[in-house]
Design a protein around this motif. Structure first.
Motif, PDB file in Angstrom:
ATOM      1  N   ASP A  58      53.319  41.563  53.836  1.00 20.98           N
ATOM      2  CA  ASP A  58      54.683  41.761  54.345  1.00 20.98           C
ATOM      3  C   ASP A  58      55.735  41.171  53.412  1.00 20.98           C
ATOM      4  O   ASP A  58      56.891  41.579  53.438  1.00 20.98           O
ATOM      5  N   ALA A  59      55.327  40.207  52.596  1.00 22.34           N
ATOM      6  CA  ALA A  59      56.233  39.609  51.610  1.00 22.34           C
ATOM      7  C   ALA A  59      56.242  40.420  50.309  1.00 22.34           C
ATOM      8  O   ALA A  59      56.728  39.951  49.282  1.00 22.34           O
ATOM      9  N   SER A  60      55.697  41.628  50.374  1.00 27.95           N
ATOM     10  CA  SER A  60      55.665  42.567  49.238  1.00 27.95           C
ATOM     11  C   SER A  60      54.850  42.061  48.053  1.00 27.95           C
ATOM     12  O   SER A  60      55.101  42.432  46.908  1.00 27.95           O
ATOM     13  N   LYS A  61      53.873  41.214  48.337  1.00 32.27           N
ATOM     14  CA  LYS A  61      52.964  40.758  47.292  1.00 32.27           C
ATOM     15  C   LYS A  61      51.745  41.674  47.308  1.00 32.27           C
ATOM     16  O   LYS A  61      51.314  42.134  48.365  1.00 32.27           O
ATOM     17  N   LYS A  62      51.206  41.926  46.156  1.00 31.39           N
ATOM     18  CA  LYS A  62      50.143  42.921  46.013  1.00 31.39           C
ATOM     19  C   LYS A  62      48.768  42.269  46.036  1.00 31.39           C
ATOM     20  O   LYS A  62      48.252  41.840  45.009  1.00 31.39           O
ATOM     21  N   TRP A  63      48.206  42.222  47.234  1.00 31.61           N
ATOM     22  CA  TRP A  63      46.909  41.603  47.450  1.00 31.61           C
ATOM     23  C   TRP A  63      46.015  42.597  48.172  1.00 31.61           C
ATOM     24  O   TRP A  63      46.470  43.294  49.081  1.00 31.61           O
ATOM     25  N   GLU A  64      44.759  42.646  47.793  1.00 35.30           N
ATOM     26  CA  GLU A  64      43.806  43.460  48.534  1.00 35.30           C
ATOM     27  C   GLU A  64      42.530  42.660  48.728  1.00 35.30           C
ATOM     28  O   GLU A  64      42.185  41.818  47.900  1.00 35.30           O
ATOM     29  N   ILE A  65      41.874  42.934  49.833  1.00 29.59           N
ATOM     30  CA  ILE A  65      40.592  42.305  50.152  1.00 29.59           C
ATOM     31  C   ILE A  65      39.552  43.400  50.306  1.00 29.59           C
ATOM     32  O   ILE A  65      39.846  44.473  50.850  1.00 29.59           O
ATOM     33  N   VAL A  66      38.354  43.122  49.836  1.00 31.29           N
ATOM     34  CA  VAL A  66      37.212  44.013  50.023  1.00 31.29           C
ATOM     35  C   VAL A  66      36.189  43.264  50.866  1.00 31.29           C
ATOM     36  O   VAL A  66      35.669  42.222  50.450  1.00 31.29           O
ATOM     37  N   PHE A  67      35.925  43.778  52.050  1.00 33.21           N
ATOM     38  CA  PHE A  67      34.940  43.217  52.966  1.00 33.21           C
ATOM     39  C   PHE A  67      33.549  43.664  52.538  1.00 33.21           C
ATOM     40  O   PHE A  67      33.290  44.855  52.361  1.00 33.21           O
ATOM     41  N   VAL A  68      32.660  42.688  52.376  1.00 31.54           N
ATOM     42  CA  VAL A  68      31.254  42.955  52.092  1.00 31.54           C
ATOM     43  C   VAL A  68      30.483  42.465  53.310  1.00 31.54           C
ATOM     44  O   VAL A  68      30.393  41.266  53.566  1.00 31.54           O
ATOM     45  N   SER A  69      29.973  43.421  54.082  1.00 29.96           N
ATOM     46  CA  SER A  69      29.341  43.101  55.359  1.00 29.96           C
ATOM     47  C   SER A  69      27.907  42.608  55.194  1.00 29.96           C
ATOM     48  O   SER A  69      27.106  43.226  54.498  1.00 29.96           O
ATOM     49  N   PHE A  70      27.620  41.507  55.877  1.00 36.15           N
ATOM     50  CA  PHE A  70      26.253  41.024  55.997  1.00 36.15           C
ATOM     51  C   PHE A  70      25.731  41.273  57.413  1.00 36.15           C
ATOM     52  O   PHE A  70      24.817  40.611  57.881  1.00 36.15           O
ATOM     53  N   PRO A  85      42.335  44.648  58.399  1.00 30.68           N
ATOM     54  CA  PRO A  85      43.275  45.638  57.862  1.00 30.68           C
ATOM     55  C   PRO A  85      43.032  46.035  56.406  1.00 30.68           C
ATOM     56  O   PRO A  85      43.826  46.750  55.822  1.00 30.68           O
ATOM     57  N   TRP A  86      41.957  45.577  55.796  1.00 30.95           N
ATOM     58  CA  TRP A  86      41.734  45.796  54.373  1.00 30.95           C
ATOM     59  C   TRP A  86      40.619  46.797  54.121  1.00 30.95           C
ATOM     60  O   TRP A  86      40.238  47.556  55.003  1.00 30.95           O
ATOM     61  N   LEU A  87      40.082  46.803  52.918  1.00 30.42           N
ATOM     62  CA  LEU A  87      39.048  47.746  52.502  1.00 30.42           C
ATOM     63  C   LEU A  87      37.655  47.179  52.725  1.00 30.42           C
ATOM     64  O   LEU A  87      37.500  45.985  52.971  1.00 30.42           O
ATOM     65  N   MET A  88      36.657  48.051  52.610  1.00 22.84           N
ATOM     66  CA  MET A  88      35.276  47.623  52.826  1.00 22.84           C
ATOM     67  C   MET A  88      34.351  48.324  51.835  1.00 22.84           C
ATOM     68  O   MET A  88      34.490  49.518  51.580  1.00 22.84           O
ATOM     69  N   LEU A  89      33.408  47.559  51.302  1.00 23.23           N
ATOM     70  CA  LEU A  89      32.317  48.142  50.542  1.00 23.23           C
ATOM     71  C   LEU A  89      31.480  48.964  51.521  1.00 23.23           C
ATOM     72  O   LEU A  89      31.209  48.483  52.639  1.00 23.23           O
ATOM     73  N   PRO A  90      31.082  50.185  51.179  1.00 27.12           N
ATOM     74  CA  PRO A  90      30.255  50.950  52.118  1.00 27.12           C
ATOM     75  C   PRO A  90      29.060  50.115  52.600  1.00 27.12           C
ATOM     76  O   PRO A  90      28.414  49.427  51.802  1.00 27.12           O
ATOM     77  N   PHE A  91      28.788  50.176  53.896  1.00 22.40           N
ATOM     78  CA  PHE A  91      27.747  49.347  54.510  1.00 22.40           C
ATOM     79  C   PHE A  91      26.395  49.527  53.826  1.00 22.40           C
ATOM     80  O   PHE A  91      25.660  48.564  53.628  1.00 22.40           O
ATOM     81  N   ASP A  92      26.072  50.749  53.459  1.00 18.51           N
ATOM     82  CA  ASP A  92      24.760  51.038  52.880  1.00 18.51           C
ATOM     83  C   ASP A  92      24.737  50.931  51.352  1.00 18.51           C
ATOM     84  O   ASP A  92      23.802  51.367  50.697  1.00 18.51           O
ATOM     85  N   SER A  93      25.756  50.300  50.779  1.00 22.40           N
ATOM     86  CA  SER A  93      25.846  50.192  49.323  1.00 22.40           C
ATOM     87  C   SER A  93      24.708  49.351  48.741  1.00 22.40           C
ATOM     88  O   SER A  93      24.374  48.288  49.254  1.00 22.40           O
TER      89      SER A  93
END
Length: 142
Positions: A58-70, A85-93
Motif C-alpha cells: 500500500d506504500a507503493s513499495k515493490k515487494w513480492e512473496i512466493v509461498f512454498v507449501s510444506f 495475497p501473494w504468489l505460490m510455487l505450484p504445489f506439485d513442483s
C-alpha cells in the motif's frame, strides 16, 4: 533469469491465474515463504506477514512473496493459500525440495529475502525482520 532457475517459468497467482516469474525482476525484494497449514507457528506468523505485506504494498513499495507449501495435501495447501495475497510455487513442483535444501530450511515458518535481479540471498532471517518491523518502515530490511 536467476529467479526462473529457482521457481521455474510460472507461479500460481490468485483466482486461478499464473504469473510469469520474469515479471518479478521489477520488484525491490522477493520473499520466499516456507510454511504449512498444519504448523501452529506458521498459522500464527502468516496473518502478521499478510498485514506487513499489505502495508508495504500500500506504500507503493515493490515487494513480492512466493509461498512454498510444506502441506501434506493439495487441499490443505489450497485452503491455506486462500489466506495469502501473494504468489505460490505450484504445489506439485519438483523444485520445492531443492529450494528448501538450497536455503537450508530446517524449520518452518521460514522467510528468505532475495534480490529479484540476481536471485542472491539478501537475508535468511526475513521472519525476524518482519516481526521486528510490522509496519514495514524499514523495508527492504537489508
Amino acid at each position: 533469469m536467476a529467479l526462473e532457475g529457482l521457481f521455474g517459468s510460472e507461479l500460481v497467482g490468485k483466482h486461478d491465474t499464473t504469473v510469469a516469474v520474469s515479471s518479478l525482476s521489477e520488484k525491490e525484494l522477493i520473499g520466499v515463504y516456507f510454511s504449512a497449514h498444519w504448523c501452529p507457528p506458521c498459522r500464527s506468523f502468516t496473518p502478521k506477514l499478510v498485514d506487513t505485506y499489505v502495508k508495504v504494498r500500500d506504500a507503493s513499495k515493490k515487494w513480492e512473496i512466493v509461498f512454498v507449501s510444506f502441506d501434506r495435501t493439495l487441499e490443505a495447501c489450497n485452503e491455506y493459500y486462500l489466506e495469502m495475497p501473494w504468489l505460490m510455487l505450484p504445489f506439485d513442483s519438483d523444485l520445492k525440495e531443492g529450494l528448501a535444501e538450497k536455503f537450508k530450511v530446517e524449520g518452518i515458518p521460514a522467510l528468505i529475502f532475495l534480490d529479484p535481479k540476481t536471485g542472491e540471498v539478501k537475508s535468511m532471517g526475513g521472519r525476524a525482520l518482519v516481526e521486528d518491523d510490522k509496519e514495514g518502515a524499514k523495508f527492504p530490511w537489508v
